[in-house]
Design a protein around this motif. Structure first.
Motif, PDB file in Angstrom:
ATOM      1  N   THR A  73       0.853  -1.136   0.059  1.00 10.02           N
ATOM      2  CA  THR A  73       0.102  -0.081   0.031  1.00 10.02           C
ATOM      3  C   THR A  73       0.870   1.273  -0.036  1.00 10.02           C
ATOM      4  O   THR A  73       1.007   2.089   0.975  1.00 10.02           O
ATOM      5  CB  THR A  73      -0.860   0.095   0.989  1.00 10.02           C
ATOM      6  OG1 THR A  73      -0.319  -0.099   2.340  1.00 10.02           O
ATOM      7  CG2 THR A  73      -2.092  -1.135   1.016  1.00 10.02           C
TER       8      THR A  73
ATOM      9  N   GLY B  43      -1.013   1.575  -4.414  1.00 12.07           N
ATOM     10  CA  GLY B  43      -1.883   0.757  -4.039  1.00 12.07           C
ATOM     11  C   GLY B  43      -2.862   1.468  -2.950  1.00 12.07           C
ATOM     12  O   GLY B  43      -3.995   1.267  -2.759  1.00 12.07           O
TER      13      GLY B  43
ATOM     14  N   SER C  14      -1.951  -4.950   3.504  1.00 11.88           N
ATOM     15  CA  SER C  14      -0.650  -5.707   4.142  1.00 11.88           C
ATOM     16  C   SER C  14       0.336  -4.928   3.494  1.00 11.88           C
ATOM     17  O   SER C  14       0.134  -4.380   2.144  1.00 11.88           O
ATOM     18  CB  SER C  14      -0.548  -7.064   3.789  1.00 11.88           C
ATOM     19  OG  SER C  14       0.741  -7.595   3.691  1.00 11.88           O
TER      20      SER C  14
END
Ligand code: NAP
Length: 275
Positions: free
Chosen positions: A11, A15, A34
């Motif tokens: 992320t 993301g 995650s």
């Protein structure tokens, strides 16, 4: 309403932009995230109401798994979760946003010809204005496609593209925001040079690009025709156009796309020392 879990592995910039859009489209408690640096996923989870998880749990439980690591990190990340994916008896879909990495390569790295959707979004997904191209492997089921389109419906505009063209799409709209940011900053710098306060110059430049883009998309007119409408004979705008043309602005923009395209193709092929 579907209760399928949606996972995001990695992320970072891209993301997290897609995650923010997804969290508006589905109940965020269905989203597992995650990231290698835990603090980043914890902060994002708190912001959007998603659940902090880890790669193995996402690989085991999520129906749709967004892969948000850099192309050079994809092999290592997929190798680690491949045994978990292999044990699954239910269907799942891998969604890769990695520049230059083909569907075939994702499947090879993941260890099996799983259903894959390859996407090329851009950073504006976080404000619902991404241009996202996507290509789909031949085994993505209809309900999987429906889930995908549902999850990214607030990311912006989507367009299915044959996979051989997706690296070009990447150069235009994946890299394009950076080119536009440079242009906005340069317009604002010019305004500041002529005496505008910085904050106003930046706002005027950004809103002008936003309005110009909406005009191109909404009017159906060719940008050259719109340019002609703004350029009065003997006026100031045509003088500015001359300055841009005499400094090779148009060729520089075309070179930006062709060189970004060539680099994108290479990204999928070669490992890099830039991790
Ligand atoms: N940036 C764009 O505008 C853009 C546009 C289109 C497509 N893409 C694609 O999007 C992908 C991500 O790019 P980005 O710009 O978002 O890069 P980024 O900001 O560096 O994000 C990558 C993230 O992946 C995390 N990560 C690395 N290895 C991991 C692992 N094994 N498990 C879990 N997380 C891991 C990193 O964690 P850390 O926090 O520890 O670094 C980082 O947060 C790339 O494939 C790129 O080609 C990017």
């Amino acid at each position: 309403m579907s209760n399928d879990k949606i996972g995001f592995i990695g992320t970072g910039n891209m993301g997290s932009a897609l995650l923010r859009a997804a969290a508006r489209a589905v109940d965020p408690s269905r989203i597992l995230i995650s990231n290698r640096t835990l603090g980043k996923s914890q902060a994002l989870a708190a912001e959007v109401g998603a659940v902090v998880s880890d790669n193995a749990e996402i690989a085991a439980e999520c129906k749709m798994i967004f892969l948000g690591v850099k192309p050079q990190m994809m092999a290592e990340m997929l190798k680690a979760i491949a045994p978990v994916l292999e044990k699954r008896e239910d269907g799942f879909i891998l969604v890769s946003m990695a520049a230059g990495v083909t569907i075939d390569r994702i499947r090879t790295m993941a260890g099996s010809p799983y259903p894959v959707i390859r996407i090329m979004p851009n950073l504006a997904a976080s404000v619902g204005e991404s241009m996202t191209q996507y290509s789909v492997s031949d085994n993505v089921p209809d309900d999987g496609m429906a889930l995908f389109l549902d999850v990214i419906r607030f990311a912006g505009v989507c367009d299915e593209l044959p996979e051989y063209l997706i690296d070009v799409g990447c150069a235009v709209s994946g890299c394009g925001p950076a080119f536009a940011f440079v242009f906005i900053e340069a317009l604002a710098d010019g305004g500041v040079e002529c005496g505008l306060p910085r904050d106003r110059a930046m706002k005027y430049a950004a809103q002008t690009l936003c309005g110009a883009a909406k005009l191109v998309l909404g009017s159906g007119k060719h940008p050259g025709e719109l340019k002609d409408m703004v350029c009065n004979p003997g006026g100031s705008t045509i003088v500015g156009i001359h300055a841009l043309e005499s400094r090779g602005f148009r060729a520089a923009a075309m070179d930006a796309i062709t060189e970004a395209y060539q680099k994108t193709v290479k990204l999928g092929e070669t490992p890099s020392k830039f991790h």
